[in-house]
Design an enzyme around this catalytic site. Structure first.
Site, mmCIF file in Angstrom:
data_model
loop_
_atom_site.group_PDB
_atom_site.id
_atom_site.type_symbol
_atom_site.label_atom_id
_atom_site.label_comp_id
_atom_site.label_asym_id
_atom_site.label_seq_id
_atom_site.Cartn_x
_atom_site.Cartn_y
_atom_site.Cartn_z
ATOM 1 N N LYS A 30 -8.468 8.029 14.954
ATOM 2 C CA LYS A 30 -8.547 9.462 15.299
ATOM 3 C C LYS A 30 -9.814 10.083 14.747
ATOM 4 C CE LYS A 30 -7.536 10.959 10.967
ATOM 5 N NZ LYS A 30 -8.570 11.513 10.097
ATOM 6 N N ASP A 157 -0.962 10.703 8.213
ATOM 7 C CA ASP A 157 -1.549 10.473 9.536
ATOM 8 C C ASP A 157 -0.763 9.470 10.390
ATOM 9 O OD1 ASP A 157 -3.716 12.218 9.380
ATOM 10 O OD2 ASP A 157 -4.955 10.751 8.316
HETATM 11 O O1 C5P Z 1 -0.553 10.984 3.156
HETATM 12 P P1 C5P Z 1 -1.617 10.007 2.772
HETATM 13 O O2 C5P Z 1 -1.081 8.841 1.984
HETATM 14 O O3 C5P Z 1 -2.482 9.581 3.898
HETATM 15 O O4 C5P Z 1 -2.577 10.797 1.783
HETATM 16 C C1 C5P Z 1 -3.449 10.126 0.940
HETATM 17 C C2 C5P Z 1 -3.935 11.073 -0.138
HETATM 18 O O5 C5P Z 1 -4.824 12.058 0.423
HETATM 19 C C3 C5P Z 1 -2.868 11.903 -0.839
HETATM 20 O O6 C5P Z 1 -2.273 11.202 -1.911
HETATM 21 C C4 C5P Z 1 -3.654 13.103 -1.327
HETATM 22 O O7 C5P Z 1 -4.388 12.795 -2.482
HETATM 23 C C5 C5P Z 1 -4.647 13.313 -0.210
HETATM 24 N N1 C5P Z 1 -4.148 14.295 0.770
HETATM 25 C C6 C5P Z 1 -4.126 15.644 0.420
HETATM 26 N N2 C5P Z 1 -3.650 16.549 1.319
HETATM 27 C C7 C5P Z 1 -3.230 16.170 2.545
HETATM 28 C C8 C5P Z 1 -3.248 14.811 2.924
HETATM 29 C C9 C5P Z 1 -3.714 13.887 2.008
HETATM 30 O O8 C5P Z 1 -4.513 16.024 -0.688
HETATM 31 N N3 C5P Z 1 -2.786 17.093 3.387
#
Ligand code: C5P
Length: 321
Positions: A30, A157
């Site tokens: 994406k 995501d």
């Molecule tokens: O949800 P995901 O594991 O992809 O997110 C990875 C990291 O990215 C989270 O642990 C966080 O540190 C950061 N993140 C964030 N805010 C979001 C999505 C991700 O701070 N909305």
């Protein structure tokens, strides 16, 4: 162990046919057309409003019956992908098996084209693909709602990897609403050497903001209008990513890449998600070829890919539908 859990497939209730040898699922990477980042929440995530656009640069995941869960990886950045239990596709298989109350028994082969830690949600695409591939391999008849729920538990995501197309993501980014988009947009993707850690980029943004008040993120009306009308030039003007400055602070060389994209005649350029991939919008397919050739000559990235979007989310490309 029942015949079904060994990989036999029930075509009509009660009737067992040949074993399912392998299921291949393709899931897209994406580009965030907009990524507005709000306050840091108590759970460690940031409140976001993001417009997600699935592009034709995609990974494939092949699921085959196997003892336990095992992973092998081939293709783009394969050496940088962990193959243990922490691999996001493996976690997807465990999560689904837990949900179905069955033994996790699958070998997953990841054929990568999406850059690893590139800001294009490659790991999330693999998790989305693994969820769908295992659900078909295990003949689980999982509803889309359950698939999306399991996906949200794996990462912000991952639901979009299931859904694809164009969508507005809110909350921490996992709550999706499909968005209207007309026609096809053409992109040139500049892949960098090495990745960027998403938490590190969000952390850098917090440092840059220095604790100042952050307004609630909003859906950008001009961007949504550009998508509805299929107007690439208007889309180019409306592209935006609050993580871009943070990614540039951590990887200053990306400024040169963005400048080279502008010099190469792209309508606009933006860092993809948390970077370091840069996405350049072109007028049409021919223009994308032209921009790619000029960017290639500038020597400001590891490699280039052309892509178009929107494309569909995770879908079975071979094996039982
Ligand atoms: O949800 P995901 O594991 O992809 O997110 C990875 C990291 O990215 C989270 O642990 C966080 O540190 C950061 N993140 C964030 N805010 C979001 C999505 C991700 O701070 N909305």
């Amino acid at each position: 162990m029942s015949a079904t859990s060994r990989g036999w497939r029930r075509r009509v209730p009660g009737e067992l046919t040949e074993p399912v040898a392998a299921v291949t699922v393709r899931a897209p990477g994406k580009v965030n057309l907009a990524l507005a980042v709000g306050r840091l929440r108590a759970d460690g995530y940031h409140e976001v409003v993001s417009v997600l656009h699935a592009v034709s640069l995609s990974d494939e995941v092949v699921a085959e019956p196997g003892p336990g869960v095992s992973v092998s990886v081939a293709g783009e950045g394969a050496d940088a992908v962990p193959t243990g239990r922490d691999n996001l596709a493996a976690r997807a298989a465990y999560a689904l098996a837990r949900f179905l109350r069955r033994e996790p028994a699958v070998h997953l082969t990841l054929r990568k084209a999406i850059p690893v830690a590139g800001g294009m949600a490659g790991g999330s695409a693999d998790a989305a693909a693994a969820l769908l591939a295992c659900s078909v391999l295990w003949d689980s008849r999982l509803s889309r709602e359950h698939l999306l729920e399991l996906a949200a538990g794996l990462g912000s995501d991952v639901p979009f990897g299931v859904l694809g197309g164009t969508a507005v993501a809110t909350g921490r980014g996992a709550r999706l609403a499909p968005a209207l988009s007309r026609g096809t947009f053409h992109w040139v993707l500049a892949l960098a050497a090495g990745g960027l850690s998403t938490p590190a980029v969000y952390g850098q943004l917090d440092r840059l903001r220095g604790g100042s008040d952050v307004p609630a993120p909003r859906v950008p009306p001009a961007l949504m209008a550009a998508l509805r009308s299929g107007d690439a030039a208007a889309l180019g003007i409306a592209l935006g990513n609050d993580l871009q400055e943070a990614a540039l602070a951590l990887r200053p060389a990306l400024r040169l890449t963005l400048e080279a994209g502008a010099d190469a005649g792209a309508l606009a350029g933006v860092v993809a998600g948390s970077g370091p991939t840069c996405a350049f919008l072109a007028r049409d397919e021919r223009h994308a070829t032209d921009v790619a050739a000029r960017l290639s000559a500038a020597g400001v990235c590891r490699t280039l890919r052309r892509a178009y979007g929107p494309v569909s989310g995770a879908r079975v490309v071979n094996g039982p539908a």
